[in-house]
Design a protein around this motif. Structure first.
Motif, mmCIF file in Angstrom:
data_model
loop_
_atom_site.group_PDB
_atom_site.id
_atom_site.type_symbol
_atom_site.label_atom_id
_atom_site.label_comp_id
_atom_site.label_asym_id
_atom_site.label_seq_id
_atom_site.Cartn_x
_atom_site.Cartn_y
_atom_site.Cartn_z
ATOM 1 N N ILE A 28 -0.551 -3.021 -6.385
ATOM 2 C CA ILE A 28 -0.479 -2.988 -4.931
ATOM 3 C C ILE A 28 -0.665 -4.402 -4.379
ATOM 4 O O ILE A 28 -0.906 -5.344 -5.128
ATOM 5 C CB ILE A 28 -1.539 -2.044 -4.327
ATOM 6 C CG1 ILE A 28 -2.958 -2.543 -4.652
ATOM 7 C CG2 ILE A 28 -1.342 -0.617 -4.827
ATOM 8 C CD1 ILE A 28 -4.052 -1.808 -3.893
ATOM 9 N N GLY A 29 -0.587 -4.517 -3.048
ATOM 10 C CA GLY A 29 -0.842 -5.790 -2.389
ATOM 11 C C GLY A 29 -1.515 -5.559 -1.047
ATOM 12 O O GLY A 29 -1.631 -4.429 -0.571
ATOM 13 N N LYS A 30 -1.964 -6.640 -0.446
ATOM 14 C CA LYS A 30 -2.602 -6.571 0.870
ATOM 15 C C LYS A 30 -1.571 -6.228 1.946
ATOM 16 O O LYS A 30 -0.394 -6.532 1.796
ATOM 17 C CB LYS A 30 -3.203 -7.928 1.227
ATOM 18 C CG LYS A 30 -4.463 -8.278 0.528
ATOM 19 C CD LYS A 30 -4.877 -9.664 0.956
ATOM 20 C CE LYS A 30 -6.354 -9.845 0.967
ATOM 21 N NZ LYS A 30 -6.707 -11.217 1.374
ATOM 22 N N ASP A 77 2.802 1.303 2.437
ATOM 23 C CA ASP A 77 3.060 2.278 1.380
ATOM 24 C C ASP A 77 1.965 2.252 0.315
ATOM 25 O O ASP A 77 1.622 3.287 -0.243
ATOM 26 C CB ASP A 77 4.426 2.031 0.732
ATOM 27 C CG ASP A 77 5.576 2.472 1.625
ATOM 28 O OD1 ASP A 77 5.329 3.160 2.645
ATOM 29 O OD2 ASP A 77 6.730 2.125 1.310
ATOM 30 N N CYS A 78 1.423 1.057 0.046
ATOM 31 C CA CYS A 78 0.323 0.956 -0.919
ATOM 32 C C CYS A 78 -0.852 1.795 -0.451
ATOM 33 O O CYS A 78 -1.463 2.524 -1.241
ATOM 34 C CB CYS A 78 -0.120 -0.499 -1.085
ATOM 35 S SG CYS A 78 1.134 -1.595 -1.778
ATOM 36 N N LYS A 132 -0.843 4.415 1.528
ATOM 37 C CA LYS A 132 -0.545 5.838 1.407
ATOM 38 C C LYS A 132 -0.731 6.330 -0.027
ATOM 39 O O LYS A 132 -1.298 7.392 -0.262
ATOM 40 C CB LYS A 132 0.906 6.118 1.829
ATOM 41 C CG LYS A 132 1.153 6.113 3.294
ATOM 42 C CD LYS A 132 2.600 6.475 3.541
ATOM 43 C CE LYS A 132 2.936 6.505 5.000
ATOM 44 N NZ LYS A 132 4.348 6.854 5.227
ATOM 45 N N VAL A 133 -0.247 5.555 -0.976
ATOM 46 C CA VAL A 133 -0.337 5.954 -2.383
ATOM 47 C C VAL A 133 -1.790 5.950 -2.850
ATOM 48 O O VAL A 133 -2.232 6.886 -3.521
ATOM 49 C CB VAL A 133 0.554 5.048 -3.264
ATOM 50 C CG1 VAL A 133 0.322 5.337 -4.735
ATOM 51 C CG2 VAL A 133 2.019 5.234 -2.901
ATOM 52 N N VAL A 134 -2.541 4.923 -2.496
ATOM 53 C CA VAL A 134 -3.950 4.855 -2.889
ATOM 54 C C VAL A 134 -4.723 6.021 -2.276
ATOM 55 O O VAL A 134 -5.551 6.647 -2.954
ATOM 56 C CB VAL A 134 -4.572 3.496 -2.501
ATOM 57 C CG1 VAL A 134 -6.081 3.518 -2.665
ATOM 58 C CG2 VAL A 134 -3.959 2.373 -3.329
ATOM 59 N N GLU A 135 -4.462 6.350 -1.025
ATOM 60 C CA GLU A 135 -5.136 7.495 -0.390
ATOM 61 C C GLU A 135 -4.840 8.790 -1.143
ATOM 62 O O GLU A 135 -5.725 9.615 -1.349
ATOM 63 C CB GLU A 135 -4.715 7.611 1.069
ATOM 64 C CG GLU A 135 -5.324 6.549 1.958
ATOM 65 C CD GLU A 135 -4.779 6.560 3.383
ATOM 66 O OE1 GLU A 135 -3.931 7.421 3.717
ATOM 67 O OE2 GLU A 135 -5.202 5.690 4.160
ATOM 68 N N PHE A 136 -3.587 8.972 -1.574
ATOM 69 C CA PHE A 136 -3.223 10.158 -2.346
ATOM 70 C C PHE A 136 -3.985 10.202 -3.663
ATOM 71 O O PHE A 136 -4.506 11.247 -4.067
ATOM 72 C CB PHE A 136 -1.707 10.185 -2.608
ATOM 73 C CG PHE A 136 -1.278 11.296 -3.516
ATOM 74 C CD1 PHE A 136 -1.093 12.576 -3.023
ATOM 75 C CD2 PHE A 136 -1.088 11.071 -4.870
ATOM 76 C CE1 PHE A 136 -0.722 13.619 -3.862
ATOM 77 C CE2 PHE A 136 -0.720 12.093 -5.722
ATOM 78 C CZ PHE A 136 -0.540 13.376 -5.216
ATOM 79 N N ILE A 137 -4.052 9.071 -4.349
ATOM 80 C CA ILE A 137 -4.745 8.993 -5.632
ATOM 81 C C ILE A 137 -6.229 9.325 -5.468
ATOM 82 O O ILE A 137 -6.792 10.103 -6.234
ATOM 83 C CB ILE A 137 -4.551 7.596 -6.261
ATOM 84 C CG1 ILE A 137 -3.097 7.445 -6.714
ATOM 85 C CG2 ILE A 137 -5.516 7.359 -7.408
ATOM 86 C CD1 ILE A 137 -2.698 6.031 -7.072
ATOM 87 N N ARG A 171 6.242 -3.306 -3.758
ATOM 88 C CA ARG A 171 4.895 -2.769 -3.951
ATOM 89 C C ARG A 171 4.746 -1.546 -3.084
ATOM 90 O O ARG A 171 5.301 -1.525 -1.989
ATOM 91 C CB ARG A 171 3.840 -3.810 -3.565
ATOM 92 C CG ARG A 171 3.864 -5.029 -4.445
ATOM 93 C CD ARG A 171 2.813 -5.996 -3.984
ATOM 94 N NE ARG A 171 2.985 -7.294 -4.629
ATOM 95 C CZ ARG A 171 2.283 -8.359 -4.296
ATOM 96 N NH1 ARG A 171 1.382 -8.305 -3.354
ATOM 97 N NH2 ARG A 171 2.486 -9.485 -4.920
ATOM 98 N N PRO A 172 4.050 -0.559 -3.539
ATOM 99 C CA PRO A 172 3.381 -0.401 -4.819
ATOM 100 C C PRO A 172 4.373 -0.104 -5.940
ATOM 101 O O PRO A 172 5.483 0.373 -5.694
ATOM 102 C CB PRO A 172 2.455 0.783 -4.582
ATOM 103 C CG PRO A 172 3.165 1.612 -3.567
ATOM 104 C CD PRO A 172 3.861 0.618 -2.671
#
Length: 72
Positions: free
Chosen positions: A7-9, A13-14, A16-21, A48-49
């Motif tokens: 991911i990046g700062k 979209d990063c 959203k994906v991290v929240e799902f994980i 990214r992601p």
């Protein structure tokens, strides 16, 4: 499976994906490429992601969520 998410700062979209994980308590190694000590991805990425499994690119962007839903 061994998942690595790059991911990046300031990446919508990063986030959203991290929240799902996090919400689904998935075991994923999250690597922020904007940190000085970040491990580089196995291949050069332009989006990214990006999700890698055992060194192979499996999905990028919010498509990662669909991939993880199908493979977990």
């Amino acid at each position: 499976m061994e998942y690595n998410l790059f991911i990046g700062k300031d990446c919508h979209d990063c986030q959203k994906v991290v929240e799902f994980i996090v919400k689904n308590e998935l075991k994923v190694d999250i690597i922020n490429l904007d940190e000085d000590d970040a491990t580089e991805p196995p291949v050069q990425i332009f989006v990214r992601p990006a999700l890698f499994v055992k060194g192979g690119l499996k999905a990028y962007g919010t498509d990662i969520i669909a991939y993880l839903k199908q493979n977990n």
